[in-house]
Motif scaffolding. Structure first.
Motif, PDB file in Angstrom:
ATOM      1  N   LYS A  45       3.934 -49.256  21.835  1.00 13.42           N
ATOM      2  CA  LYS A  45       3.248 -50.088  22.758  1.00 13.42           C
ATOM      3  C   LYS A  45       2.224 -50.928  22.113  1.00 13.42           C
ATOM      4  CE  LYS A  45       3.400 -49.801  26.698  1.00 13.42           C
ATOM      5  NZ  LYS A  45       4.408 -50.727  27.742  1.00 13.42           N
ATOM      6  N   LEU A  48       4.525 -53.824  21.024  1.00 15.61           N
ATOM      7  CA  LEU A  48       5.005 -54.682  22.112  1.00 15.61           C
ATOM      8  C   LEU A  48       3.854 -55.644  22.595  1.00 15.61           C
ATOM      9  CD1 LEU A  48       6.657 -51.914  24.389  1.00 15.61           C
ATOM     10  CD2 LEU A  48       7.878 -53.959  23.702  1.00 15.61           C
ATOM     11  N   THR A  49       2.883 -55.415  22.735  1.00 15.19           N
ATOM     12  CA  THR A  49       1.627 -56.067  23.165  1.00 15.19           C
ATOM     13  C   THR A  49       1.366 -57.020  22.177  1.00 15.19           C
ATOM     14  OG1 THR A  49       0.625 -54.104  24.202  1.00 15.19           O
ATOM     15  CG2 THR A  49      -0.792 -56.060  23.854  1.00 15.19           C
ATOM     16  N   PHE A  53       8.353 -57.327  18.473  1.00 17.09           N
ATOM     17  CA  PHE A  53       9.516 -56.199  19.134  1.00 17.09           C
ATOM     18  C   PHE A  53      10.452 -55.898  17.982  1.00 17.09           C
ATOM     19  CE2 PHE A  53       8.261 -60.158  21.888  1.00 17.09           C
ATOM     20  CZ  PHE A  53       7.744 -59.411  22.653  1.00 17.09           C
ATOM     21  N   ALA A  56       8.613 -52.630  17.156  1.00 16.09           N
ATOM     22  CA  ALA A  56       8.478 -51.757  18.456  1.00 16.09           C
ATOM     23  C   ALA A  56       9.993 -51.076  18.772  1.00 16.09           C
ATOM     24  CB  ALA A  56       8.096 -52.785  19.695  1.00 16.09           C
ATOM     25  N   ASP A  79      11.379 -49.472  27.583  1.00 15.15           N
ATOM     26  CA  ASP A  79      10.821 -50.462  26.758  1.00 15.15           C
ATOM     27  C   ASP A  79      11.802 -50.725  25.577  1.00 15.15           C
ATOM     28  OD1 ASP A  79       8.476 -50.218  28.104  1.00 15.15           O
ATOM     29  OD2 ASP A  79       7.443 -48.574  26.979  1.00 15.15           O
ATOM     30  N   TYR A  82      13.967 -53.525  26.676  1.00 14.76           N
ATOM     31  CA  TYR A  82      13.395 -54.779  26.509  1.00 14.76           C
ATOM     32  C   TYR A  82      13.092 -55.270  25.167  1.00 14.76           C
ATOM     33  CZ  TYR A  82       9.718 -58.377  27.514  1.00 14.76           C
ATOM     34  OH  TYR A  82       8.752 -59.453  27.506  1.00 14.76           O
ATOM     35  N   SER A  83      12.752 -54.480  24.154  1.00 16.59           N
ATOM     36  CA  SER A  83      12.685 -54.675  22.832  1.00 16.59           C
ATOM     37  C   SER A  83      14.063 -55.194  22.065  1.00 16.59           C
ATOM     38  CB  SER A  83      12.220 -53.469  22.071  1.00 16.59           C
ATOM     39  OG  SER A  83      10.881 -53.065  22.541  1.00 16.59           O
ATOM     40  N   LYS A  86      14.517 -58.818  23.449  1.00 15.47           N
ATOM     41  CA  LYS A  86      13.660 -59.666  22.938  1.00 15.47           C
ATOM     42  C   LYS A  86      13.883 -60.127  21.400  1.00 15.47           C
ATOM     43  CE  LYS A  86      10.415 -61.547  24.401  1.00 15.47           C
ATOM     44  NZ  LYS A  86      10.209 -62.840  25.284  1.00 15.47           N
TER      45      LYS A  86
END
Length: 254
Positions: A45, A48-49, A53, A56, A79, A82-83, A86
Motif C-alpha cells: 500500500k 501504491l501511495t 506500481f 507494489a 490492488d 490496479y498495479s 498502471k
C-alpha cells in the motif's frame, strides 16, 4: 600449488561470498516476511501511495501466492489488478481479473473488476508513441478495442447502477469513434485498389453499427463515390438522399 596463486584464489572466493551476501535480502525484507501478510500488504500500500506500481505489483503478487485464501486475499487481488494496469502488464492484469470474476461472482466489487477489464483492454489498444508524435494509425488491429467495448457493455448490462457506468458509457463512445475510423481507413485502402464493393461494405458497416459516430458523413460520401464507380445509380441516389438530409453542406449533396 603456488602459494601466491592459492592466496589469490582465497581472495577471489571471499570477494564472491561478500558479493553474494550484499545481494541477498536485507534485514528489513526478512523482518517483513516474518511479520506475515499484514506487513507485506502495508508495504504494498505504501508503494501504491507513492506511485511505485512495479514494486507494489511485486509485493502483492508474492502476497497473493503465499496467502491465496487469507483475510486480505480479495483486497490484494483488487490492488494487484490496479498495479498491473498502471504498469501496462496486460496479460497478468487480464489473468488476475478473469480469476477474480470466476471465483467471486457475487463480490461487492465485481462491477469494479469488470470496469477494470475494459480499462486494461483499452490501454492495450492505445499506442502512446504514435499519439505523442501525431501519427494517425487508425488502421491498426482493433481487437483490443472491441474487447474493451464488450467489457464496458457487459458492465452496463449487468450493473446499470454501478458508479462506473457513466464513465464506461463515455469510453464506449470513444471506442466507437476508434472503430469507425478503423473501418474507414480500411475502406480507403480498398478504394485505392479499386475494390469498390469491399469499400462500400465498410462504409455500410459504419452506418449500421456506429450511426452516432462523427465519421458518418465520411462513410456516406465514400459510399456515394463507390456506387458511382460501380454504376449503381439506385444505391447512389438512396445514399445521396441520406447524405443531403443529414449533411446538406457536403459537396456531394450539391
Amino acid at each position: 600449488m603456488n602459494t601466491r596463486v592459492f592466496s589469490k584464489s582465497i581472495l577471489i572466493s571471499a570477494a564472491l561470498v561478500l558479493s553474494a551476501c550484499s545481494s541477498s535480502p536485507d534485514e528489513e525484507d526478512l523482518a517483513l516476511v516474518n511479520q506475515g501478510p499484514q506487513a507485506l500488504y502495508d508495504r504494498a500500500k505504501e508503494s501504491l501511495t507513492n506511485g511505485n506500481f512495479n514494486a507494489a505489483a511485486t509485493t502483492l503478487s508474492a502476497l497473493d501466492s503465499r496467502y491465496p485464501f487469507g483475510p486480505l486475499s480479495h483486497q490484494v487481488q483488487l490492488d494487484l489488478i490496479y498495479s498491473y494496469y498502471k504498469t501496462s502488464n496486460t496479460d497478468q492484469a487480464l489473468a488476475t481479473i478473469d480469476r477474480f470474476l470466476r471465483l467471486n461472482p457475487n463480490h461487492s466489487d465485481v462491477d469494479y473488476v469488470q470496469y477494470m477489464r475494459g480499462l486494461v483492454n483499452m490501454d492495450a489498444d492505445a499506442n502512446v508513441f504514435q499519439d505523442l508524435v501525431g501519427i494517425d494509425r487508425s488502421d491498426r488491429d482493433p481487437s483490443k478495442a472491441r474487447e474493451a467495448f464488450s467489457d464496458f457493455r457487459q458492465l452496463l448490462e449487468k450493473y446499470p447502477d454501478s458508479k462506473y457506468a457513466a464513465d464506461a458509457q463515455k469510453r464506449m463512445m470513444f471506442i466507437k469513434d476508434r472503430l469507425a475510423k478503423y473501418e474507414l481507413a480500411i475502406a480507403r485502402y480498398y478504394m485505392k485498389r479499386q475494390a469498390y464493393v469491399a469499400a462500400a461494405n465498410r462504409g455500410q458497416y459504419v452506418l449500421e453499427y456506429f450511426p452516432d459516430s462523427p465519421h458518418l458523413r465520411e462513410a456516406l460520401e465514400l459510399m456515394v463515390e463507390c456506387y458511382d464507380q460501380l454504376n449503381l445509380p439506385e444505391l447512389k441516389q438512396s445514399t445521396l438522399k441520406t447524405l443531403k438530409l443529414n449533411f446538406p453542406d457536403s459537396p456531394y449533396a450539391s
